[in-house]
Design a protein around this motif. Structure first.
Motif, PDB file in Angstrom:
ATOM      1  N   HIS A  28       5.857  -4.208  -8.497  1.00 39.74           N
ATOM      2  CA  HIS A  28       7.171  -3.420  -8.913  1.00 39.74           C
ATOM      3  C   HIS A  28       6.480  -1.818  -9.157  1.00 39.74           C
ATOM      4  O   HIS A  28       5.414  -1.647  -9.639  1.00 39.74           O
ATOM      5  CB  HIS A  28       7.699  -3.820 -10.129  1.00 39.74           C
ATOM      6  CG  HIS A  28       8.278  -5.107  -9.888  1.00 39.74           C
ATOM      7  ND1 HIS A  28       9.143  -5.337  -8.889  1.00 39.74           N
ATOM      8  CD2 HIS A  28       8.845  -6.275 -10.763  1.00 39.74           C
ATOM      9  CE1 HIS A  28       9.669  -6.401  -8.802  1.00 39.74           C
ATOM     10  NE2 HIS A  28       9.443  -6.892 -10.145  1.00 39.74           N
ATOM     11  N   GLY A  29       7.459  -1.089  -9.005  1.00 43.72           N
ATOM     12  CA  GLY A  29       7.001   0.586  -9.500  1.00 43.72           C
ATOM     13  C   GLY A  29       5.912   1.185  -8.453  1.00 43.72           C
ATOM     14  O   GLY A  29       5.378   1.977  -8.982  1.00 43.72           O
ATOM     15  N   ALA A  40      11.544  -1.277 -13.662  1.00 39.66           N
ATOM     16  CA  ALA A  40      10.686  -1.474 -12.290  1.00 39.66           C
ATOM     17  C   ALA A  40      11.299  -0.573 -11.174  1.00 39.66           C
ATOM     18  O   ALA A  40      10.739  -0.170 -10.384  1.00 39.66           O
ATOM     19  CB  ALA A  40      10.508  -2.685 -11.959  1.00 39.66           C
ATOM     20  N   HIS A  83      10.094  -8.856  -6.103  1.00 35.71           N
ATOM     21  CA  HIS A  83       8.810  -9.050  -5.741  1.00 35.71           C
ATOM     22  C   HIS A  83       8.307 -10.045  -4.707  1.00 35.71           C
ATOM     23  O   HIS A  83       9.273 -10.982  -4.149  1.00 35.71           O
ATOM     24  CB  HIS A  83       7.869  -9.549  -6.947  1.00 35.71           C
ATOM     25  CG  HIS A  83       6.637  -9.666  -7.016  1.00 35.71           C
ATOM     26  ND1 HIS A  83       5.776 -10.647  -6.385  1.00 35.71           N
ATOM     27  CD2 HIS A  83       5.555  -8.774  -7.504  1.00 35.71           C
ATOM     28  CE1 HIS A  83       4.549 -10.446  -6.505  1.00 35.71           C
ATOM     29  NE2 HIS A  83       4.384  -9.306  -7.391  1.00 35.71           N
ATOM     30  N   HIS A 134       0.049  -5.616 -10.529  1.00 33.62           N
ATOM     31  CA  HIS A 134       0.308  -6.684 -11.519  1.00 33.62           C
ATOM     32  C   HIS A 134      -0.845  -7.552 -11.707  1.00 33.62           C
ATOM     33  O   HIS A 134      -0.915  -8.412 -12.745  1.00 33.62           O
ATOM     34  CB  HIS A 134       1.270  -7.652 -11.107  1.00 33.62           C
ATOM     35  CG  HIS A 134       2.898  -7.102 -10.970  1.00 33.62           C
ATOM     36  ND1 HIS A 134       3.259  -5.786 -11.457  1.00 33.62           N
ATOM     37  CD2 HIS A 134       4.041  -7.650 -10.426  1.00 33.62           C
ATOM     38  CE1 HIS A 134       4.255  -5.643 -11.185  1.00 33.62           C
ATOM     39  NE2 HIS A 134       4.847  -6.610 -10.573  1.00 33.62           N
ATOM     40  N   GLN A 142       1.330   4.133  -8.466  1.00 34.27           N
ATOM     41  CA  GLN A 142       2.299   3.301  -9.393  1.00 34.27           C
ATOM     42  C   GLN A 142       3.022   4.600  -9.862  1.00 34.27           C
ATOM     43  O   GLN A 142       2.465   5.648 -10.321  1.00 34.27           O
ATOM     44  CB  GLN A 142       1.567   2.779 -10.357  1.00 34.27           C
ATOM     45  CG  GLN A 142       0.923   1.425  -9.851  1.00 34.27           C
ATOM     46  CD  GLN A 142       1.963   0.301  -9.511  1.00 34.27           C
ATOM     47  OE1 GLN A 142       2.781  -0.134 -10.416  1.00 34.27           O
ATOM     48  NE2 GLN A 142       2.124  -0.265  -8.331  1.00 34.27           N
TER      49      GLN A 142
END
Length: 433
Positions: free
Chosen positions: A49-50, A108, A301, A407, A431
């Protein structure tokens, strides 16, 4: 092999450029139309995410799906109160999201690119009032919204019993007057965690779940069927999942900080499987209520998007004495697997797309990682790959592992061609947060 044509590779560093180039009308070897042709649902997964590049690309992809393929639902991996939480923004002239709206995009999915996409959707809906785009979420992590909505429903639909039923869930706390929004309660929970304190004691959790059970029984026995009743049931399910599963597992880590890795992996599997089951039940109900028969674009995800996630497993890191990295216990069932099962496995109904990004200098992949193989073939070229056609030069039919850079999380036993219909390879990522 289907991927971007040479004319679209100049200036690849800008994913905004990649999006425009990859999706322009008449672009050579344009892969997206062939990948999504005829699909009722596109399940788009991301490495982590992000990611800045994904936030630039997703709006371009979704606009194409809307205009060329008739998609009318955008479903974020975010709390399902998102639809109502964004209603004010979608009816306004604002171009910035407030703190509560950002919470319901789960953090996110908050970026300038996503906000611009929401403005584009708002403009589209105003131009097409009879055929609007619907925003949706399905995550059960919104206890304040859920408990406040339950209180309103019970006071209206069961006024003689509402006070007694609501007294039984005082111990759930998130519905108390001290918490006006889910963000308020989340901040309280995080403050407790920082002090090493649990969200709910075992007694509080038990009492909360028993109170919710009594409400669930009342909803099943004495209130006429209606859309509002169906939503009330979802609010109960949502709080049950949040208190009884999500917070319970998080509290287990606080209560047992020295728990062996095998136990932590079991907790993780239980949390993922149980939460994704609740997510899917919420999504199915919302689909029936709010957007039946509509084409849906999901953003989540990679692992949640996999079609056969129960086949996946942990990554064994030989460099770490043969210990397992924390990952997904085999047999864990994801949202994507439930979605694939509901679609009957038809590729013309559901299309799944994964994002692969090599670690570079940001992390260390295990020896079995698949990302370096894509890097050897494509180098610095971001590329869409349709996995439904043969790829003898890529490891898409034999198991390996995939690693989520941001992550620090991975999963093994991945046969890409079985889990996904297409892959977006990105040579690097940044990110947002």
């Amino acid at each position: 092999m289907r991927w971007l044509g040479p004319a679209c590779l100049v200036g690849w560093f800008s994913l905004a450029f990649l999006g425009a180039c990859a999706l322009q009308d008449g672009a050579p070897n344009d892969p997206l139309d062939a990948i999504v042709e005829g699909a009722m649902a596109v399940n788009f997964g991301e490495d982590s995410h992000g990611m800045t590049e994904i936030h630039r690309l997703v709006p371009v992809v979704f606009e194409r799906l809307v205009e060329r393929h008739g998609f009318r639902v955008f479903a974020f991996e975010a709390p399902w109160g998102l639809t109502d939480a964004l209603a004010d923004f979608m009816s306004s002239q604002r171009v910035e999201l407030d703190a509560r709206e950002q919470f319901f995009l789960h953090g996110a999915f908050v970026s300038e690119d996503v906000t611009r996409m929401l403005v584009w959707i708002r403009d589209f809906n105003r131009a097409h009032p009879q055929d609007p785009i619907v925003l949706a979420g399905y995550h059960p992590e919104q206890p304040v919204t859920d408990l406040h909505a339950l209180a309103r429903f019970l006071r209206d639909a069961a006024p003689d019993h509402a006070a007694t039923l609501l007294a039984g869930i005082d111990v759930c706390r998130a519905g108390n007057d001290g918490f006006g929004t889910d963000l308020d309660f989340a901040e309280e929970v995080f403050a407790l965690q920082r002090r090493g304190r649990v969200s709910y004691t075992a007694a509080e959790r038990k009492a909360c779940l028993e109170g919710l059970g009594r409400i669930e029984g009342a909803l099943a026995s004495s209130i006429p069927e209606s859309t509002d009743l169906a939503l009330a049931r979802l609010h109960v399910l949502s709080v049950q999942t949040y208190v009884g599963l999500i917070r319970r597992i998080a509290d287990s880590y606080l209560e047992s900080p020295q728990a062996p890795v095998e136990m932590r992996i079991r907790w993780q599997g239980e949390a993922y499987s149980g939460t994704d089951e609740a997510r899917f039940r919420i999504y199915e109900a919302l689909q029936r209520i709010r957007f039946p028969g509509k084409k849906v674009f999901f953003w989540m995800h990679d692992w949640h998007a996999a079609k056969h996630a129960s086949e996946l497993g942990l990554i064994e890191d030989a460099a770490d004495g043969g210990r397992f990295r924390e990952g997904i216990p085999q047999g864990t069932v994801s949202f994507g697997e439930r979605l694939a099962a509901a679609s009957g496995g038809s590729l013309t109904t559901l299309v799944t797309i994964a994002t692969l990004v090599p670690c570079g200098t940001t992390c260390t992949e295990p020896p079995s990682s698949l990302e370096p193989s894509f890097q050897r073939v494509f180098g610095a070229r971001p590329t869409w790959i349709d996995l439904r056609v043969p790829h003898p030069d890529l490891p898409v039919t034999k198991p390996g592992s995939v690693f989520a850079n941001g992550h620090g999380f991975g999963f093994g036993n991945v046969v890409l061609g079985r889990q996904y219909d297409a892959v977006l390879y990105l040579p690097t990522s940044e990110q947002l947060h």
